[in-house]
Write an enzyme that holds these catalytic residues in place. Structure first.
Site, PDB file in Angstrom:
ATOM      1  N   ARG A  21       0.858  -1.194   0.000  1.00 30.78           N
ATOM      2  CA  ARG A  21       0.000   0.000   0.000  1.00 30.78           C
ATOM      3  C   ARG A  21       0.892   1.241   0.000  1.00 30.78           C
ATOM      4  O   ARG A  21       1.908   1.295   0.700  1.00 30.78           O
ATOM      5  CB  ARG A  21      -0.921   0.015   1.217  1.00 30.78           C
ATOM      6  CG  ARG A  21      -1.915   1.170   1.120  1.00 30.78           C
ATOM      7  CD  ARG A  21      -2.962   1.131   2.196  1.00 30.78           C
ATOM      8  NE  ARG A  21      -3.865   2.270   2.032  1.00 30.78           N
ATOM      9  CZ  ARG A  21      -4.537   2.828   3.013  1.00 30.78           C
ATOM     10  NH1 ARG A  21      -4.437   2.344   4.241  1.00 30.78           N
ATOM     11  NH2 ARG A  21      -5.320   3.852   2.780  1.00 30.78           N
ATOM     12  N   HIS A  22       0.493   2.222  -0.771  1.00 32.00           N
ATOM     13  CA  HIS A  22       1.223   3.486  -0.856  1.00 32.00           C
ATOM     14  C   HIS A  22       1.371   4.127   0.520  1.00 32.00           C
ATOM     15  O   HIS A  22       0.631   3.820   1.451  1.00 32.00           O
ATOM     16  CB  HIS A  22       0.496   4.453  -1.801  1.00 32.00           C
ATOM     17  CG  HIS A  22      -0.877   4.826  -1.328  1.00 32.00           C
ATOM     18  ND1 HIS A  22      -1.107   5.778  -0.354  1.00 32.00           N
ATOM     19  CD2 HIS A  22      -2.092   4.340  -1.667  1.00 32.00           C
ATOM     20  CE1 HIS A  22      -2.405   5.876  -0.129  1.00 32.00           C
ATOM     21  NE2 HIS A  22      -3.026   5.005  -0.904  1.00 32.00           N
ATOM     22  N   ARG A  71      -0.070   8.853  -5.871  1.00 26.58           N
ATOM     23  CA  ARG A  71       0.475   8.439  -4.572  1.00 26.58           C
ATOM     24  C   ARG A  71       1.144   7.072  -4.657  1.00 26.58           C
ATOM     25  O   ARG A  71       2.148   6.833  -3.976  1.00 26.58           O
ATOM     26  CB  ARG A  71      -0.604   8.474  -3.493  1.00 26.58           C
ATOM     27  CG  ARG A  71      -1.833   7.646  -3.759  1.00 26.58           C
ATOM     28  CD  ARG A  71      -2.971   8.014  -2.800  1.00 26.58           C
ATOM     29  NE  ARG A  71      -4.190   7.279  -3.063  1.00 26.58           N
ATOM     30  CZ  ARG A  71      -5.136   7.658  -3.910  1.00 26.58           C
ATOM     31  NH1 ARG A  71      -4.996   8.777  -4.602  1.00 26.58           N
ATOM     32  NH2 ARG A  71      -6.228   6.934  -4.075  1.00 26.58           N
ATOM     33  N   GLU A  95      -6.830   2.478  -7.344  1.00 32.39           N
ATOM     34  CA  GLU A  95      -7.861   2.500  -6.309  1.00 32.39           C
ATOM     35  C   GLU A  95      -9.240   2.593  -6.972  1.00 32.39           C
ATOM     36  O   GLU A  95      -9.345   2.885  -8.171  1.00 32.39           O
ATOM     37  CB  GLU A  95      -7.614   3.708  -5.380  1.00 32.39           C
ATOM     38  CG  GLU A  95      -8.576   3.845  -4.226  1.00 32.39           C
ATOM     39  CD  GLU A  95      -8.588   2.660  -3.272  1.00 32.39           C
ATOM     40  OE1 GLU A  95      -9.143   1.603  -3.637  1.00 32.39           O
ATOM     41  OE2 GLU A  95      -8.056   2.790  -2.162  1.00 32.39           O
ATOM     42  N   HIS A 163      -3.187   0.222  -3.571  1.00 33.91           N
ATOM     43  CA  HIS A 163      -4.081   0.964  -2.689  1.00 33.91           C
ATOM     44  C   HIS A 163      -4.822   0.037  -1.728  1.00 33.91           C
ATOM     45  O   HIS A 163      -4.908  -1.164  -1.946  1.00 33.91           O
ATOM     46  CB  HIS A 163      -5.080   1.748  -3.536  1.00 33.91           C
ATOM     47  CG  HIS A 163      -4.391   2.586  -4.564  1.00 33.91           C
ATOM     48  ND1 HIS A 163      -3.962   3.863  -4.304  1.00 33.91           N
ATOM     49  CD2 HIS A 163      -3.999   2.308  -5.833  1.00 33.91           C
ATOM     50  CE1 HIS A 163      -3.355   4.341  -5.372  1.00 33.91           C
ATOM     51  NE2 HIS A 163      -3.354   3.421  -6.315  1.00 33.91           N
TER      52      HIS A 163
END
Length: 190
Positions: A21-22, A71, A95, A163
């Site tokens: 995940r970012h 992101r 996402e 995401h």
């Protein structure tokens, strides 16, 4: 999933695909829907990305992939600088497109549409963001991406920077309670 990226667990040598995940953004901190907006990492998010990069380096990945959202690309860039692999952008790992809820706080949406918010939290596949994407549609593209990267002739680990909902959809089973949201900067093996 507490505390961000963790060292790979026993048996990690057998795994080929990892979802990361970012790092954190101001929207994550505020509890605000960011969808496909180009929200950058904040200072904490950049630190989380650097910590993630150290964990990913221990995997010695053969490929680095990221969603097409800013992101995730920023996080992947930080990881790439550490591991020396240029990230490949794959929009299938984006996402959920949050439609009319984009840029709104969770509190505002809960006050206006508590049932819709509950369906969002539950990853209800029959539900979709007003004017946006359904979880069924997102799940289909995520699973297509996973199948594609698993089928490639890559000797070693593939790390995909993506995401929260992408990871939840990839790791959950339809009809079962939705898995919790992974921490920013965390790494999950498939």
């Amino acid at each position: 999933m507490g505390g961000g990226a963790q060292a790979p667990e026993a048996g990690a040598a057998d795994r080929r695909l990892w979802l990361a995940r970012h790092g954190q953004t101001a929207y994550n901190l505020e509890g605000r829907f960011q969808g496909w907006l180009p929200v950058p990492l904040d200072e904490t998010g950049r630190r989380q990305a650097a910590e993630l990069a150290e964990v990913v380096a221990r995997l010695e990945p053969a490929a680095l992939v990221c969603s097409d959202i800013a992101r995730a690309q920023e996080t992947a860039g930080i990881v790439a600088a550490r591991v020396g692999i240029e990230p490949v952008v794959d929009a299938r790992f984006a996402e959920t497109e949050t439609g009319a809820w984009t840029d709104r706080t969770f509190a505002d949406v809960i006050a206006e549409d508590p049932e819709g918010f509950a369906r969002f939290v539950a990853l209800d596949p029959d539900w979709g963001f007003p004017g946006g994407e359904s979880f069924a549609r997102q799940r289909a593209r995520v699973f297509e991406g996973i199948a594609d990267w698993r089928a490639r002739d890559i000797a070693g680990h593939v790390v995909i920077v993506c995401h929260g909902n992408t990871i939840r959809l990839a790791t959950g089973d339809l009809g079962e309670p939705a898995p919790g949201r992974p921490d920013n900067g965390s790494l999950v093996g498939l």
